[in-house]
Structure formats: C-alpha cells, structure tokens
Design a protein around this motif. Sequence first.
Motif, short mmCIF file in Angstrom:
data_model
loop_
_atom_site.label_atom_id
_atom_site.label_comp_id
_atom_site.label_asym_id
_atom_site.label_seq_id
_atom_site.Cartn_x
_atom_site.Cartn_y
_atom_site.Cartn_z
N SER A 424 0.87 -1.18 0.00
CA SER A 424 0.00 0.00 0.00
C SER A 424 0.90 1.22 0.00
O SER A 424 2.06 1.16 0.45
CB SER A 424 -0.88 0.01 1.26
N VAL A 425 0.40 2.34 -0.50
CA VAL A 425 1.22 3.55 -0.55
C VAL A 425 1.62 3.98 0.87
O VAL A 425 2.77 4.34 1.13
CB VAL A 425 0.46 4.68 -1.28
N VAL A 426 0.66 3.85 1.80
CA VAL A 426 0.94 4.24 3.19
C VAL A 426 2.03 3.33 3.77
O VAL A 426 2.99 3.79 4.41
CB VAL A 426 -0.34 4.16 4.04
N GLY A 427 1.91 2.01 3.51
CA GLY A 427 2.90 1.07 4.02
C GLY A 427 4.28 1.36 3.45
O GLY A 427 5.29 1.35 4.17
N ALA A 428 4.32 1.62 2.14
CA ALA A 428 5.61 1.90 1.49
C ALA A 428 6.24 3.16 2.08
O ALA A 428 7.44 3.20 2.36
CB ALA A 428 5.39 2.08 -0.02
N MET A 429 5.41 4.19 2.29
CA MET A 429 5.95 5.44 2.85
C MET A 429 6.42 5.26 4.29
O MET A 429 7.49 5.74 4.67
CB MET A 429 4.89 6.56 2.78
N LEU A 430 5.62 4.52 5.08
CA LEU A 430 6.00 4.30 6.47
C LEU A 430 7.29 3.50 6.57
O LEU A 430 8.11 3.71 7.47
CB LEU A 430 4.88 3.58 7.22
N SER A 431 7.48 2.57 5.64
CA SER A 431 8.71 1.78 5.64
C SER A 431 9.93 2.68 5.48
O SER A 431 10.91 2.58 6.23
CB SER A 431 8.64 0.75 4.50
N VAL A 432 9.87 3.58 4.49
CA VAL A 432 11.01 4.46 4.24
C VAL A 432 11.18 5.46 5.38
O VAL A 432 12.29 5.63 5.92
CB VAL A 432 10.82 5.22 2.90
N ILE A 433 10.08 6.07 5.80
CA ILE A 433 10.17 7.08 6.87
C ILE A 433 10.65 6.44 8.18
O ILE A 433 11.51 6.98 8.88
CB ILE A 433 8.80 7.77 7.08
N GLY A 434 10.12 5.25 8.48
CA GLY A 434 10.52 4.55 9.70
C GLY A 434 12.01 4.23 9.70
O GLY A 434 12.72 4.46 10.68
N GLY A 435 12.48 3.69 8.57
CA GLY A 435 13.90 3.35 8.47
C GLY A 435 14.78 4.58 8.60
O GLY A 435 15.78 4.57 9.34
N GLU A 436 14.41 5.66 7.90
CA GLU A 436 15.22 6.88 7.96
C GLU A 436 15.19 7.49 9.37
O GLU A 436 16.18 8.06 9.82
CB GLU A 436 14.71 7.93 6.94
N ALA A 437 14.03 7.36 10.04
CA ALA A 437 13.92 7.90 11.41
C ALA A 437 14.88 7.16 12.35
O ALA A 437 15.54 7.78 13.20
CB ALA A 437 12.49 7.79 11.92
N VAL A 438 14.97 5.85 12.18
CA VAL A 438 15.91 5.07 13.02
C VAL A 438 17.35 5.51 12.73
O VAL A 438 18.16 5.70 13.65
CB VAL A 438 15.73 3.56 12.76
N LEU A 439 17.65 5.69 11.44
CA LEU A 439 19.00 6.13 11.05
C LEU A 439 19.31 7.49 11.68
O LEU A 439 20.40 7.70 12.22
CB LEU A 439 19.05 6.25 9.52
N LEU A 440 18.33 8.39 11.63
CA LEU A 440 18.50 9.72 12.21
C LEU A 440 18.68 9.62 13.73
O LEU A 440 19.50 10.33 14.32
CB LEU A 440 17.26 10.58 11.89
N GLY A 441 17.92 8.69 14.33
CA GLY A 441 18.03 8.48 15.79
C GLY A 441 19.43 8.08 16.18
O GLY A 441 19.99 8.59 17.17
N PHE A 442 20.05 7.19 15.40
CA PHE A 442 21.43 6.78 15.71
C PHE A 442 22.41 7.92 15.46
O PHE A 442 23.35 8.12 16.22
CB PHE A 442 21.82 5.56 14.87
N ALA A 443 22.17 8.67 14.36
CA ALA A 443 23.10 9.75 14.00
C ALA A 443 23.11 10.85 15.05
O ALA A 443 24.14 11.45 15.33
CB ALA A 443 22.73 10.33 12.63
N THR A 444 21.93 11.11 15.65
CA THR A 444 21.84 12.20 16.63
C THR A 444 22.06 11.72 18.06
O THR A 444 22.11 12.53 18.98
CB THR A 444 20.45 12.87 16.55
N GLY A 445 22.16 10.41 18.23
CA GLY A 445 22.38 9.88 19.57
C GLY A 445 21.10 9.66 20.36
O GLY A 445 21.15 9.28 21.53
N VAL A 446 19.95 9.93 19.75
CA VAL A 446 18.67 9.71 20.44
C VAL A 446 18.48 8.21 20.73
O VAL A 446 18.00 7.83 21.79
CB VAL A 446 17.50 10.25 19.57
N ILE A 447 18.86 7.39 19.77
CA ILE A 447 18.83 5.94 19.99
C ILE A 447 20.22 5.50 20.42
O ILE A 447 21.21 5.79 19.72
CB ILE A 447 18.41 5.19 18.71
N PRO A 448 20.34 4.82 21.57
CA PRO A 448 21.67 4.42 22.06
C PRO A 448 22.35 3.45 21.09
O PRO A 448 21.70 2.65 20.42
CB PRO A 448 21.36 3.72 23.39
N GLU A 449 23.68 3.54 21.03
CA GLU A 449 24.46 2.72 20.10
C GLU A 449 24.28 1.23 20.38
O GLU A 449 24.49 0.39 19.49
CB GLU A 449 25.94 3.12 20.23
N ALA A 450 23.89 0.90 21.63
CA ALA A 450 23.72 -0.52 21.98
C ALA A 450 22.71 -1.20 21.07
O ALA A 450 22.80 -2.41 20.81
CB ALA A 450 23.27 -0.62 23.44
#
Lengths: 485, 61
Positions: A424-450
């Motif tokens: 679905s278009v929503v599923g496809a968009m959420l997949s990309v946004i979700g993945g990029e959000a996790v990447l951003l979380g690691f880059a900014t330190g919001v998500i711990p490196e562990a």
Amino acid sequence: MSTTLISACLALVVYLLALLWLGAQSLGGQTNSADSYFLADRRLRAGVLFFTLIATNFSAFFFLGFAGAGYRIGIAYYPMMAFGTGLAALSFGSLGCRVRKLSADHGLITPSELIGHLLPGEGLRLLVLAVMVLFTLPYLALQPLGAGYLLESLTGGAVPFGVGAILLTVVIVLYVVGGGMRAVARTDVLQGVLMFSLMLMAFMAVAKGVGGVEMANRTLFVQRPELFSAAGLGNFFTPRMMASYLLLWPLCLPMFPQMLMRFFAAGDDRSLKQSMVLYPVVAGVLFICPVMIGMWGHLAFPDLVGRASDQIMPLMLARYSPEWLTGIVMVGALAAFMSTLDSQLLALSSMLTRDLYGRYWRPQASLAEQVRVGQLVVIALAVAGLAIALRPPEAILSLATHAFSGLALLFPMLVGAVYGLRWSVVGAMLSVIGGEAVLLGFATGVIPEAFQWGCLPLIPALVVACTVLGVDQLIARWPSSGLRA
Amino acid sequence: MDVMPSRWPWLAVLAAVVLALVVHGQADSALPFWAGMPVWVLMFIALQAGLTLAAAWIARR
C-alpha cells in the motif's frame, strides 16, 4: 618548475581538452527530447554502458580514500570492498533488466516516475524524490571540494582550491549541458580507462619501489602484523561489521539515482548482463592496488594520523614512482571525481525537472522545454554544489556520511515493488520514513548505540523498514480484508 | 526444457557470501602467507572468482 608539476599540468590540459572535445562530439545526434538528453535515447550498450557504470560508481574515494583506509585499517579493507561491490553488481543483470524493460515500455525517465508507475501515489513519489535528492546533493558537493584540494596539491598551490573547484565544475557543466547523458557516457569511457590504467601503473611503480609485493608484505608483517588480520587495525571489521558492509553495498549501489538511471539508459539486457559479469573482475583486480599502496605507506611514512592518511597515495607516488608519473596518476584521481559528479548532476537535474517542474509547475511543458529547463537545473545544481564546497556546513558533511545507508533504505520497498509486491502507498511510505527515522536516531544519539548490536546503524533501520512492509503485506492478505481501502 | 531452477545461481551466490563470512571469521586463528599474501585474502580472491562465475550463470538465464 619540477617534472611532477610539468607532467601534471600537461596531462591536465590534455585531459580537460579531451573532455570538451568528447562533449562537443555529443552535440550532434540529439533529438531534443527528454529521452535523448537524460538517457541518451536508451541506447547505451556493452562497453560504453560498462564504463559509465564503473566510472560513475568509482569516485575519487577509490583513488585516495581506499589508500587511506588501507593505511588506517589494513588489508581487511580490500575483501570487504571488492566482494561487496561484486555482490552489488549482481543487481545489474537482475534488477537492472526489469527496470530497463519497465522504463522503456512506459517511457519512464526518473526513479520517482518508476515508483509512481508501480505504486501510484503523489506522496510516495515525492518521498522517493526527497530521499534521493537529500542524500545525493551533499555527496555531489563533496566532489568539487575534493577535486579543488587535489588540483591545488597537484599544482603545488599554483591553482588555489577555489579556482580549481570552479574550473573543474565549469568544464563538467559545459559538456553535461551540451551533450547530456550521451556526453556523460562518452567522457565516462575516457575517465574509466584513465582510472584503470593509471591505477595499475601507480601500483606497479610503487610495488617496484618497495622491493616487490612479497618482500614489502613480509617486511610489513614483521613490523605491523595486525595490518594483515581479518579484523584490521583497531579491530575495525568484526564479523558483524563485515556482514553489515556486505549487505550495505548491494542495497545502496542500485539506489543511487545516477546508477538506477543507467539501467533506464541501457540499450538491451545483454549489455547489462555483460557489465554484471565484468564488474566483480574489475573490482577484484583494481581495489587491491590502492589498499596495498596505503598499507605499504607504513614502511615509508609510519606516523600519519587520522585524515592525514588520505594523503598516502600522493606521498607514496612522490617517494617511489618516477616524477612524471606522479602528476599523471593524480589526473586519474581527478577523472574519478569528475565522472561521479557529472552523473550526479544529470541524475538530479532530470529528477527536479521531470518530477517537480514538469509534474507540478508546468505539466504542459514540451519535451524540448524540459531539456532546456534540465540544462538550467544542471547549472543551478553545479553552483549550489560549489557554494557548499567553498563553505561546507557541518550538517551537510554529516549528511554525506549517511548517504549510503539513507539510500539503501529505499531498496526493500522499491525493489519489492519492481518484483511485483503491491505494497500500500501508506505502508511503502512508512517503511522508508521509519527506516530513515531510526538512522536519524542513531546519528543524533537519540537511539543508544547498543541497539546497533555491533553492526552498522543500517541494520536496525533495515529491520524496521522490512517489518513495516511485512505488516503491510499481512494486512493486505488478511482474510476479511476490509482493513484496506 | 529448462531443468535448472532459476534460483540455483542465487543459491550459489548465497553460498559464496556464507563462505566469505566463514573465511573472515576464521582468519585470525592462523595467518599463513603464500606468494606474499595472507592465505585468507587469497581465499577471498578465489571467492570473488566464484562470484564472477555465479554472475555469468545468472547472465545465461
């Protein structure tokens, strides 16, 4: 004036004139259509396609960065890059053939048009466009930055950084604006041949200078045995890190817009498959050269620290190769810079022209108008890239370091769609946004490196992206699927 | 008649990847040299050749 400087200047002038001549040769034969300008009428075949794929992919990092990594990490860098690149090339003859057919059958020119054709939805088209532009533009800006510094060091400071960056960008703009993809592909052949031959010449000269491969490696092994370990210096390549990189290359390489658009421009499947077979051979042979030159750098320059090690290639050439060769080899590095930059300019220009200007601003624009706008966008992007290169903001440089992972997160959604999975278009968009959000979380330190589990941040981000797509498919196949409109 | 499933070359690729990870994981236990190169790197070069053959196999289909 030293022999190195004279040979460098001569080689540079001949090289730049050859580029302009090839660009001028590409002026004829164009039909003033978007297909002709952006995709060379979809007629890139065999040798030209192979060289344009390889010259586009091998940036100056291959010349200078690999040697620096060889110095900092050791020989472990070679199998990671060569095997990973070989794996990535498998997409040429599989995904590439499918994408080529789809784009040819439906007149698609840009990656956003491809995804828009497979999963109709304006939001998704714009998201793919945004991700590709966001992660390619900083990478594009790094090219004149590196080229300017290289030209400055190549000419002993006679051509200052800013002047060099502008000069090289102007030459690129002239042939890209004039000849489009046809000019880019032709110059890629010259640049690819230069890269191959000069790297091999550099390797042979330095290997001879250090007493031969066997003697140099045995001497180095006595001094720094960890340079020959599988984990490399500083235990960089743990098994998990190695597995991460072997996944990263195959996922990110076909998601570079400039690479994906070469699938669109391919003349036939046979040419893509030939490139797929040749690519691992070339990567296997060529990649070992700069890595070993970098490692041997410890014999002559044992005290380089951090980014200073990226200078190990010119340092080794200056120490061990004939003076005339040093200057010429560095022109090969310039060729690597320029062959990546021209392709990025054309790819981004086609996307901004077709996916924004042509779709939202002037849908009635003729194909000839699209070409004219595309040429103006090439100039605008080149100016933007130069502006960033001359005063690079920290955020841009940081974004560039995440470009590969950011683009790789498009792979599951886009490739799944190409192979017939109807997200679905929503599923496809959420997949990309979700993945990029996790990447951003690691880059900014919001998500711990562990939470990286000892891998690249791409891996957990990919888990999130794939999980979203999996849930999307489950919902779609739910027996009483009134859940989805 | 096509008797070879199209997934076979991809299984060969998968096997090459698994072997690459095994070679990398086991490389530190011993570091013999041959012709001036660590044997584990030479094994990777052989795997790269295998990958090329798998690519040629995929290309024939």
